[in-house]
Design a protein around this motif. Structure first.
Motif, PDB file in Angstrom:
ATOM      1  N   GLU A 259     -12.034  12.703  12.777  1.00  0.00           N
ATOM      2  CA  GLU A 259     -12.481  13.909  13.467  1.00  0.00           C
ATOM      3  C   GLU A 259     -11.405  14.439  14.417  1.00  0.00           C
ATOM      4  OE1 GLU A 259     -16.314  15.401  16.158  1.00  0.00           O
ATOM      5  OE2 GLU A 259     -16.216  13.356  15.365  1.00  0.00           O
ATOM      6  N   ALA A 260     -10.634  13.522  15.010  1.00  0.00           N
ATOM      7  CA  ALA A 260      -9.579  13.926  15.949  1.00  0.00           C
ATOM      8  C   ALA A 260      -8.288  14.322  15.246  1.00  0.00           C
ATOM      9  CB  ALA A 260      -9.305  12.791  16.929  1.00  0.00           C
ATOM     10  N   GLY A 261      -8.244  14.189  13.927  1.00  0.00           N
ATOM     11  CA  GLY A 261      -7.059  14.568  13.167  1.00  0.00           C
ATOM     12  C   GLY A 261      -5.958  13.529  13.175  1.00  0.00           C
ATOM     13  N   ARG A 262      -6.280  12.280  13.551  1.00  0.00           N
ATOM     14  CA  ARG A 262      -5.275  11.218  13.546  1.00  0.00           C
ATOM     15  C   ARG A 262      -5.141  10.643  12.138  1.00  0.00           C
ATOM     16  NH1 ARG A 262      -7.422  10.566  18.872  1.00  0.00           N
ATOM     17  NH2 ARG A 262      -9.157   9.276  18.134  1.00  0.00           N
ATOM     18  N   GLU A 263      -3.944  10.583  11.633  1.00  0.00           N
ATOM     19  CA  GLU A 263      -3.679  10.138  10.273  1.00  0.00           C
ATOM     20  C   GLU A 263      -3.717   8.608  10.183  1.00  0.00           C
ATOM     21  OE1 GLU A 263      -3.249  12.010   7.527  1.00  0.00           O
ATOM     22  OE2 GLU A 263      -3.721  13.746   8.806  1.00  0.00           O
ATOM     23  N   PRO A 264      -4.056   8.075   9.013  1.00  0.00           N
ATOM     24  CA  PRO A 264      -4.042   6.608   8.841  1.00  0.00           C
ATOM     25  C   PRO A 264      -2.631   6.064   8.832  1.00  0.00           C
ATOM     26  CG  PRO A 264      -4.510   7.702   6.755  1.00  0.00           C
ATOM     27  CD  PRO A 264      -4.524   8.781   7.801  1.00  0.00           C
ATOM     28  N   VAL A 265      -2.500   4.801   9.225  1.00  0.00           N
ATOM     29  CA  VAL A 265      -1.210   4.117   9.157  1.00  0.00           C
ATOM     30  C   VAL A 265      -0.876   3.862   7.692  1.00  0.00           C
ATOM     31  CG1 VAL A 265       0.061   2.036   9.808  1.00  0.00           C
ATOM     32  CG2 VAL A 265      -1.575   3.056  11.406  1.00  0.00           C
ATOM     33  N   ASP A 266       0.331   4.208   7.291  1.00  0.00           N
ATOM     34  CA  ASP A 266       0.699   4.149   5.867  1.00  0.00           C
ATOM     35  C   ASP A 266       1.447   2.865   5.537  1.00  0.00           C
ATOM     36  OD1 ASP A 266       1.015   4.815   3.248  1.00  0.00           O
ATOM     37  OD2 ASP A 266       2.596   6.296   3.570  1.00  0.00           O
ATOM     38  N   HIS A 267       0.844   1.701   5.840  1.00  0.00           N
ATOM     39  CA  HIS A 267       1.445   0.441   5.416  1.00  0.00           C
ATOM     40  C   HIS A 267       1.354   0.322   3.890  1.00  0.00           C
ATOM     41  CE1 HIS A 267       2.058  -0.940   9.397  1.00  0.00           C
ATOM     42  NE2 HIS A 267       0.820  -1.278   9.669  1.00  0.00           N
ATOM     43  N   SER A 268       2.357  -0.276   3.299  1.00  0.00           N
ATOM     44  CA  SER A 268       2.356  -0.476   1.849  1.00  0.00           C
ATOM     45  C   SER A 268       1.365  -1.566   1.462  1.00  0.00           C
ATOM     46  CB  SER A 268       3.755  -0.865   1.361  1.00  0.00           C
ATOM     47  OG  SER A 268       4.084  -2.167   1.828  1.00  0.00           O
ATOM     48  N   VAL A 269       0.938  -1.529   0.195  1.00  0.00           N
ATOM     49  CA  VAL A 269       0.075  -2.592  -0.318  1.00  0.00           C
ATOM     50  C   VAL A 269       0.785  -3.937  -0.231  1.00  0.00           C
ATOM     51  CG1 VAL A 269      -1.032  -3.477  -2.415  1.00  0.00           C
ATOM     52  CG2 VAL A 269      -1.323  -1.090  -1.761  1.00  0.00           C
ATOM     53  N   SER A 270       2.101  -3.945  -0.426  1.00  0.00           N
ATOM     54  CA  SER A 270       2.853  -5.205  -0.349  1.00  0.00           C
ATOM     55  C   SER A 270       2.720  -5.841   1.026  1.00  0.00           C
ATOM     56  CB  SER A 270       4.327  -4.962  -0.665  1.00  0.00           C
ATOM     57  OG  SER A 270       4.495  -4.461  -1.974  1.00  0.00           O
ATOM     58  N   LEU A 271       2.835  -5.038   2.087  1.00  0.00           N
ATOM     59  CA  LEU A 271       2.692  -5.578   3.439  1.00  0.00           C
ATOM     60  C   LEU A 271       1.259  -6.011   3.707  1.00  0.00           C
ATOM     61  CD1 LEU A 271       4.909  -3.231   5.639  1.00  0.00           C
ATOM     62  CD2 LEU A 271       5.293  -5.653   5.140  1.00  0.00           C
ATOM     63  N   LEU A 272       0.295  -5.245   3.229  1.00  0.00           N
ATOM     64  CA  LEU A 272      -1.103  -5.613   3.434  1.00  0.00           C
ATOM     65  C   LEU A 272      -1.426  -6.926   2.729  1.00  0.00           C
ATOM     66  CD1 LEU A 272      -2.790  -2.119   3.016  1.00  0.00           C
ATOM     67  CD2 LEU A 272      -2.362  -3.351   5.155  1.00  0.00           C
ATOM     68  N   ARG A 273      -0.849  -7.124   1.545  1.00  0.00           N
ATOM     69  CA  ARG A 273      -1.065  -8.391   0.844  1.00  0.00           C
ATOM     70  C   ARG A 273      -0.458  -9.550   1.640  1.00  0.00           C
ATOM     71  NH1 ARG A 273      -2.755  -8.503  -4.329  1.00  0.00           N
ATOM     72  NH2 ARG A 273      -1.605 -10.417  -4.741  1.00  0.00           N
ATOM     73  N   MET A 274       0.708  -9.343   2.247  1.00  0.00           N
ATOM     74  CA  MET A 274       1.304 -10.385   3.069  1.00  0.00           C
ATOM     75  C   MET A 274       0.449 -10.688   4.289  1.00  0.00           C
ATOM     76  SD  MET A 274       5.395  -9.715   2.926  1.00  0.00           S
ATOM     77  CE  MET A 274       6.295 -10.025   1.399  1.00  0.00           C
ATOM     78  N   ALA A 275      -0.134  -9.655   4.891  1.00  0.00           N
ATOM     79  CA  ALA A 275      -1.011  -9.874   6.039  1.00  0.00           C
ATOM     80  C   ALA A 275      -2.226 -10.689   5.627  1.00  0.00           C
ATOM     81  CB  ALA A 275      -1.435  -8.534   6.639  1.00  0.00           C
ATOM     82  N   GLY A 276      -2.786 -10.370   4.448  1.00  0.00           N
ATOM     83  CA  GLY A 276      -3.908 -11.145   3.942  1.00  0.00           C
ATOM     84  C   GLY A 276      -3.532 -12.578   3.654  1.00  0.00           C
ATOM     85  N   TRP A 277      -2.351 -12.781   3.071  1.00  0.00           N
ATOM     86  CA  TRP A 277      -1.902 -14.149   2.793  1.00  0.00           C
ATOM     87  C   TRP A 277      -1.746 -14.939   4.095  1.00  0.00           C
ATOM     88  CZ3 TRP A 277       1.956 -17.359   4.280  1.00  0.00           C
ATOM     89  CH2 TRP A 277       2.098 -18.552   3.539  1.00  0.00           C
ATOM     90  N   GLN A 278      -1.121 -14.322   5.097  1.00  0.00           N
ATOM     91  CA  GLN A 278      -0.905 -15.023   6.363  1.00  0.00           C
ATOM     92  C   GLN A 278      -2.229 -15.391   7.014  1.00  0.00           C
ATOM     93  OE1 GLN A 278       2.165 -15.957   7.585  1.00  0.00           O
ATOM     94  NE2 GLN A 278       0.986 -17.129   9.082  1.00  0.00           N
ATOM     95  N   ALA A 279      -3.198 -14.479   6.973  1.00  0.00           N
ATOM     96  CA  ALA A 279      -4.511 -14.765   7.553  1.00  0.00           C
ATOM     97  C   ALA A 279      -5.208 -15.883   6.800  1.00  0.00           C
ATOM     98  CB  ALA A 279      -5.367 -13.499   7.540  1.00  0.00           C
ATOM     99  N   ALA A 280      -5.097 -15.864   5.474  1.00  0.00           N
ATOM    100  CA  ALA A 280      -5.714 -16.919   4.669  1.00  0.00           C
ATOM    101  C   ALA A 280      -5.055 -18.265   4.931  1.00  0.00           C
ATOM    102  CB  ALA A 280      -5.612 -16.571   3.186  1.00  0.00           C
ATOM    103  N   ARG A 281      -3.777 -18.267   5.130  1.00  0.00           N
ATOM    104  CA  ARG A 281      -3.040 -19.515   5.337  1.00  0.00           C
ATOM    105  C   ARG A 281      -3.367 -20.143   6.687  1.00  0.00           C
ATOM    106  NH1 ARG A 281      -0.990 -23.875   5.542  1.00  0.00           N
ATOM    107  NH2 ARG A 281       1.104 -24.495   4.902  1.00  0.00           N
ATOM    108  N   SER A 282      -3.274 -19.370   7.756  1.00  0.00           N
ATOM    109  CA  SER A 282      -3.349 -19.977   9.084  1.00  0.00           C
ATOM    110  C   SER A 282      -4.679 -19.761   9.784  1.00  0.00           C
ATOM    111  CB  SER A 282      -2.223 -19.433   9.974  1.00  0.00           C
ATOM    112  OG  SER A 282      -2.328 -18.034  10.135  1.00  0.00           O
TER     113      SER A 282
END
Length: 363
Positions: A259-282
Motif C-alpha cells: 500500500e505504501a509503494g515499497r518494492e520487495p527485496v529482489d534476492h535471487s532464488v540461489s541466495l534464498l536457497r542458501m538461507a534455507g540451507w543455513q537455517a536447516a543446518r544450524s
C-alpha cells in the motif's frame, strides 16, 4: 484483523518402542465415529504413519492456541484407542519403512517420483493467513520471501533420520526439497504472472495439479489465503502459535508495504536457497543469513531483526509482547531439534527421544 489457520501433520508411533505405526486408517475411523461428522478436522496423509489436522480460521492467538491444544489432545485420544500414540515430530528418529496410503493421488505420486515419495514421511506445519485478493496475496508472497528461513530455524524439529543424527536441525526441509516444485520462488510481480507460472508447471505433466505446487509460500488453491509451508511441525503447541503469529505479522507488514509503494527485496532464488540451507543446518544454535543483507549473523540477532520487521503489525494486533516473550523463551530453552538432541545425549536412546516428544506434544 486477518484470520489465521494452522495445519499440522503428526506421526503415529508405538507407545512402547517409539517406532512409527501405519495406523492412520484406524485412527481416522475412530475419530469419525466419535465426532459423528460434526467437526471433521482430521485427514489422511501421504503415508499411513501420519495424521493431519486443520484448525478453524481464528482472529485471536489465544483461541488458535486453545484449538491446537484441543485437537492434539483429541488426536492422542483417538490414537490410544487404535493402539498407538501421536508425536509432533517432523521426522522419525527411529528407522522406518514408510507405507504410502492407498489413494489414487498418492499412488500416482509413488509411481511418478519413486523413492522420493517413499522418503517423504515428514511432518510440517502450514500456516494460512487471509488476504483480500490474489493481487494482494502475490504481493505478500513476493515480500515475505527473505524472512521464511527464520521461521524454519525457529520451528526446526527434525535432527534424526533413519536412526542417525542427520547433522541438521531441520532435515525435513532437506527431504522436502526433493519435490520438483518445492522451494523458494522468484518475484512474480502480479497475480496474472503467478497463475501463468502455476499453469505452466502443471502443463508439463511433471506434477498432477495445482495442489502439488509446493512453493515455500503460495496462494492456497482452496481458501482466500497465503499459505506458508516452510516450518517443521512444532514440538510444542506454543511454538506453533508463535510461528502463526509471526506469519500473520509478515503478511500484514507485506500488505502495508504494498500500500505504501515499497518494492520487495529482489534476492535471487540461489541466495534464498542458501538461507534455507543455513537455517536447516544450524536452527537456533549457530549463525543464520540476515534477510536484509544475506550475510551471516547470530540466530538471536536474526530473530530480533524479524521481530523488528513485523513490530508495528504485531503491536496493532495485540501480539507483540507475547511474540517477544515466546521468541526469548525459545532461544533460551531451544527448539524441538535441541530438545531431541538433549534427550539423546542424556539417555543414548532414540526410543526415549520419541517417548519424550510424545509427552511434549501434549504439554
Amino acid at each position: 484483523m486477518r484470520t489465521v489457520g494452522v495445519e499440522e501433520e503428526l506421526l503415529l508411533v508405538d507407545p512402547e518402542t517409539g517406532e512409527p505405526q501405519a495406523l492412520s486408517a484406524a485412527v481416522l475411523a475412530r475419530a469419525a465415529r466419535c465426532e459423528d461428522g460434526k467437526d471433521d478436522v482430521f485427514e489422511k496423509e501421504l503415508h499411513n504413519q501420519m495424521l493431519e489436522f486443520a484448525t478453524h480460521p481464528q482472529s485471536g492467538m489465544d483461541e488458535l492456541g486453545a484449538e491446537i491444544v484441543r485437537i492434539r489432545g483429541e488426536a492422542a485420544r483417538h490414537a490410544r484407542a487404535a493402539g498407538c500414540a501421536v508425536a509432533a515430530l517432523a521426522t522419525s528418529p527411529l528407522p522406518v519403512r514408510p507405507s504410502v496410503s492407498m489413494n489414487r493421488r498418492y499412488q500416482w505420486m509413488a509411481e511418478q517420483f519413486g523413492i522420493a515419495t517413499q522418503e517423504q514421511m515428514v511432518c510440517g506445519c502450514h500456516v494460512h493467513v487471509s488476504v483480500g485478493s490474489d493481487e494482494e496475496g502475490v504481493a505478500v508472497v513476493d515480500r515475505i520471501r527473505p524472512w521464511l528461513s527464520v521461521l524454519m530455524a525457529l520451528s526446526a524439529n527434525s535432527p534424526f533420520w533413519q536412526g542417525r543424527d542427520s547433522g541438521y536441525s531441520s532435515y525435513r526441509s532437506r527431504v522436502w526439497q526433493r519435490w520438483p516444485s518445492a522451494g523458494p520462488t522468484e518475484l512474480f510481480g502480479s497475480a496474472e504472472r503467478y497463475h501463468r507460472r502455476v499453469a505452466d508447471m502443471v502443463a508439463t505433466g511433471t506434477i498432477l495439479d495445482e495442489g502439488m505446487v509446493y512453493f515455500d509460500a503460495r496462494l492456497s488453491a482452496r481458501y482466500p489465503t497465503v499459505e506458508v509451508r516452510v516450518s517443521d511441525v512444532c514440538l510444542h503447541a506454543d511454538t506453533a502459535v508463535l510461528i502463526a503469529t509471526l506469519v500473520r505479522g509478515l503478511v500484514e507488514t507485506a500488505a502495508r508495504d504494498l500500500e505504501a509503494g515499497r518494492e520487495p527485496v529482489d534476492h535471487s532464488v540461489s541466495l534464498l536457497r542458501m538461507a534455507g540451507w543455513q537455517a536447516a543446518r544450524s536452527g537456533l544454535t549457530g549463525d543464520l543469513l540476515q534477510p536484509a543483507t544475506m550475510r551471516r549473523a547470530p540466530a538471536e540477532t536474526v530473530v530480533g531483526a524479524l521481530l523488528e520487521h513485523v513490530e508495528d503489525a504485531l503491536a496493532d494486533a495485540g501480539d507483540l509482547e507475547r511474540a517477544r516473550a515466546s521468541c526469548a523463551g525459545l532461544l533460551r530453552r531451544g527448539n524441538g531439534a535441541q530438545v531431541q538432541r538433549e534427550v539423546w545425549e542424556r539417555t543414548g536412546s532414540l526410543r526415549e527421544v520419541v517417548a519424550a516428544c510424545v509427552r511434549h506434544t501434549q504439554a
